[in-house]
Design a protein around this motif. Structure first.
Motif, PDB file in Angstrom:
ATOM      1  N   TRP A 139       0.835  -1.198   0.000  1.00  0.00           N
ATOM      2  CA  TRP A 139       0.000   0.000   0.000  1.00  0.00           C
ATOM      3  C   TRP A 139       0.869   1.247   0.000  1.00  0.00           C
ATOM      4  O   TRP A 139       1.897   1.306   0.686  1.00  0.00           O
ATOM      5  CB  TRP A 139      -0.902   0.028   1.234  1.00  0.00           C
ATOM      6  CG  TRP A 139      -1.983  -1.000   1.197  1.00  0.00           C
ATOM      7  CD1 TRP A 139      -3.097  -0.994   0.411  1.00  0.00           C
ATOM      8  CD2 TRP A 139      -2.054  -2.188   1.972  1.00  0.00           C
ATOM      9  NE1 TRP A 139      -3.851  -2.109   0.652  1.00  0.00           N
ATOM     10  CE2 TRP A 139      -3.241  -2.862   1.613  1.00  0.00           C
ATOM     11  CE3 TRP A 139      -1.245  -2.755   2.942  1.00  0.00           C
ATOM     12  CZ2 TRP A 139      -3.627  -4.073   2.176  1.00  0.00           C
ATOM     13  CZ3 TRP A 139      -1.622  -3.948   3.512  1.00  0.00           C
ATOM     14  CH2 TRP A 139      -2.804  -4.592   3.120  1.00  0.00           C
ATOM     15  N   ASP A 140       0.418   2.274  -0.717  1.00  0.00           N
ATOM     16  CA  ASP A 140       1.099   3.569  -0.671  1.00  0.00           C
ATOM     17  C   ASP A 140       0.691   4.285   0.611  1.00  0.00           C
ATOM     18  O   ASP A 140      -0.098   3.768   1.411  1.00  0.00           O
ATOM     19  CB  ASP A 140       0.788   4.398  -1.921  1.00  0.00           C
ATOM     20  CG  ASP A 140      -0.684   4.749  -2.081  1.00  0.00           C
ATOM     21  OD1 ASP A 140      -1.492   4.528  -1.140  1.00  0.00           O
ATOM     22  OD2 ASP A 140      -1.044   5.268  -3.154  1.00  0.00           O
ATOM     23  N   VAL A 141       1.225   5.478   0.806  1.00  0.00           N
ATOM     24  CA  VAL A 141       0.988   6.187   2.067  1.00  0.00           C
ATOM     25  C   VAL A 141      -0.499   6.477   2.284  1.00  0.00           C
ATOM     26  O   VAL A 141      -0.986   6.409   3.417  1.00  0.00           O
ATOM     27  CB  VAL A 141       1.863   7.456   2.173  1.00  0.00           C
ATOM     28  CG1 VAL A 141       1.396   8.550   1.250  1.00  0.00           C
ATOM     29  CG2 VAL A 141       1.935   7.948   3.605  1.00  0.00           C
ATOM     30  N   GLU A 142      -1.227   6.779   1.230  1.00  0.00           N
ATOM     31  CA  GLU A 142      -2.671   7.036   1.381  1.00  0.00           C
ATOM     32  C   GLU A 142      -3.412   5.767   1.794  1.00  0.00           C
ATOM     33  O   GLU A 142      -4.324   5.808   2.623  1.00  0.00           O
ATOM     34  CB  GLU A 142      -3.270   7.611   0.092  1.00  0.00           C
ATOM     35  CG  GLU A 142      -2.837   9.030  -0.214  1.00  0.00           C
ATOM     36  CD  GLU A 142      -1.469   9.111  -0.899  1.00  0.00           C
ATOM     37  OE1 GLU A 142      -0.926   8.077  -1.351  1.00  0.00           O
ATOM     38  OE2 GLU A 142      -0.929  10.231  -0.957  1.00  0.00           O
ATOM     39  N   GLY A 143      -3.033   4.627   1.209  1.00  0.00           N
ATOM     40  CA  GLY A 143      -3.645   3.353   1.592  1.00  0.00           C
ATOM     41  C   GLY A 143      -3.330   2.976   3.025  1.00  0.00           C
ATOM     42  O   GLY A 143      -4.209   2.542   3.781  1.00  0.00           O
ATOM     43  N   LEU A 144      -2.070   3.147   3.411  1.00  0.00           N
ATOM     44  CA  LEU A 144      -1.678   2.893   4.802  1.00  0.00           C
ATOM     45  C   LEU A 144      -2.448   3.824   5.731  1.00  0.00           C
ATOM     46  O   LEU A 144      -2.958   3.408   6.773  1.00  0.00           O
ATOM     47  CB  LEU A 144      -0.172   3.109   4.990  1.00  0.00           C
ATOM     48  CG  LEU A 144       0.758   2.158   4.251  1.00  0.00           C
ATOM     49  CD1 LEU A 144       2.183   2.688   4.279  1.00  0.00           C
ATOM     50  CD2 LEU A 144       0.679   0.756   4.834  1.00  0.00           C
ATOM     51  N   GLY A 145      -2.530   5.098   5.330  1.00  0.00           N
ATOM     52  CA  GLY A 145      -3.249   6.086   6.132  1.00  0.00           C
ATOM     53  C   GLY A 145      -4.710   5.718   6.316  1.00  0.00           C
ATOM     54  O   GLY A 145      -5.258   5.881   7.410  1.00  0.00           O
ATOM     55  N   ALA A 146      -5.345   5.210   5.259  1.00  0.00           N
ATOM     56  CA  ALA A 146      -6.760   4.822   5.354  1.00  0.00           C
ATOM     57  C   ALA A 146      -6.955   3.693   6.365  1.00  0.00           C
ATOM     58  O   ALA A 146      -7.917   3.695   7.149  1.00  0.00           O
ATOM     59  CB  ALA A 146      -7.281   4.407   3.980  1.00  0.00           C
ATOM     60  N   ILE A 147      -6.030   2.742   6.371  1.00  0.00           N
ATOM     61  CA  ILE A 147      -6.111   1.633   7.332  1.00  0.00           C
ATOM     62  C   ILE A 147      -5.943   2.158   8.755  1.00  0.00           C
ATOM     63  O   ILE A 147      -6.708   1.808   9.667  1.00  0.00           O
ATOM     64  CB  ILE A 147      -5.066   0.549   6.998  1.00  0.00           C
ATOM     65  CG1 ILE A 147      -5.391  -0.100   5.645  1.00  0.00           C
ATOM     66  CG2 ILE A 147      -4.997  -0.497   8.109  1.00  0.00           C
ATOM     67  CD1 ILE A 147      -4.266  -0.939   5.068  1.00  0.00           C
ATOM     68  N   VAL A 148      -4.950   3.007   8.955  1.00  0.00           N
ATOM     69  CA  VAL A 148      -4.703   3.565  10.284  1.00  0.00           C
ATOM     70  C   VAL A 148      -5.845   4.494  10.694  1.00  0.00           C
ATOM     71  O   VAL A 148      -6.247   4.509  11.861  1.00  0.00           O
ATOM     72  CB  VAL A 148      -3.332   4.264  10.357  1.00  0.00           C
ATOM     73  CG1 VAL A 148      -3.118   4.911  11.711  1.00  0.00           C
ATOM     74  CG2 VAL A 148      -2.207   3.262  10.062  1.00  0.00           C
TER      75      VAL A 148
END
Length: 175
Positions: free
Chosen positions: A157-166
């Motif tokens: 995942w890119d940073v936006e994908g990681l951010g969405a999970i967090v």
């Protein structure tokens, strides 16, 4: 909210910390930035400063103590660093980012303007140096991920994908 973000060199911890800090109005306390700043002050490369830290425990212990004290004493922070998940005892959320050595080497090579062969060698040396130091100083096996609430692949995942999970985890914690 008090969280930690940890992971090996080049895994994207700084990028995720900055993303989440901006989105959630949190302050980032970065062990890596402290380390880089001290290396720069002493006009040393990261590799050479890492070797100094290996022979002088005071370097690591100073950085670790400062980050721990600040992170445990403040609200609305992200403590970002290899040991943050282990050191910040009152964290609400502990995150570990992972990525393959090949992926991380490419990132580090690009970030530091270093050829990939040297970036890989320095990354492997740094990881082994840090692993030994943390085991010796604190009896912490950096490869033990049992303290983390979430382990994510920054290769997937890119940073936006990681951010969405967090973001989903933060929303759940706040509800």
């Amino acid at each position: 909210m008090r969280m930690t973000i940890s992971g090996p060199p080049g895994s994207g911890t700084t990028s995720l910390a900055k993303y989440l800090a901006q989105k959630h109005e949190l302050r980032v306390i970065s062990a890596g930035e402290m380390f880089r700043s001290l290396a720069k002050e002493r006009e040393m490369s990261l590799a050479d400063f890492g070797k100094l830290a290996e022979s002088d425990a005071a370097v690591d212990k100073l950085i670790d103590a400062r980050q721990k004290e600040t992170a445990e004493g403040e609200d609305n922070i992200i403590a970002e660093g290899r040991l943050s998940g282990w050191m910040v005892s009152n964290a609400d959320l502990r995150i570990w980012l992972s990525a393959s050595l090949d992926c991380r080497t490419k990132r580090i090579s690009s970030r530091d303007s270093e050829d990939e062969t040297h970036a890989r060698e320095h990354t492997e040396e740094r990881q082994e140096c840090e692993r030994k130091r943390y085991l010796g100083y604190y009896n912490i096996d950096i490869n033990d991920l049992s303290v983390y609430d979430i382990v994510l692949s920054s290769e997937r995942w890119d940073v936006e994908g990681l951010g969405a999970i967090v973001d989903a985890a933060i929303a759940t914690l706040r509800s």
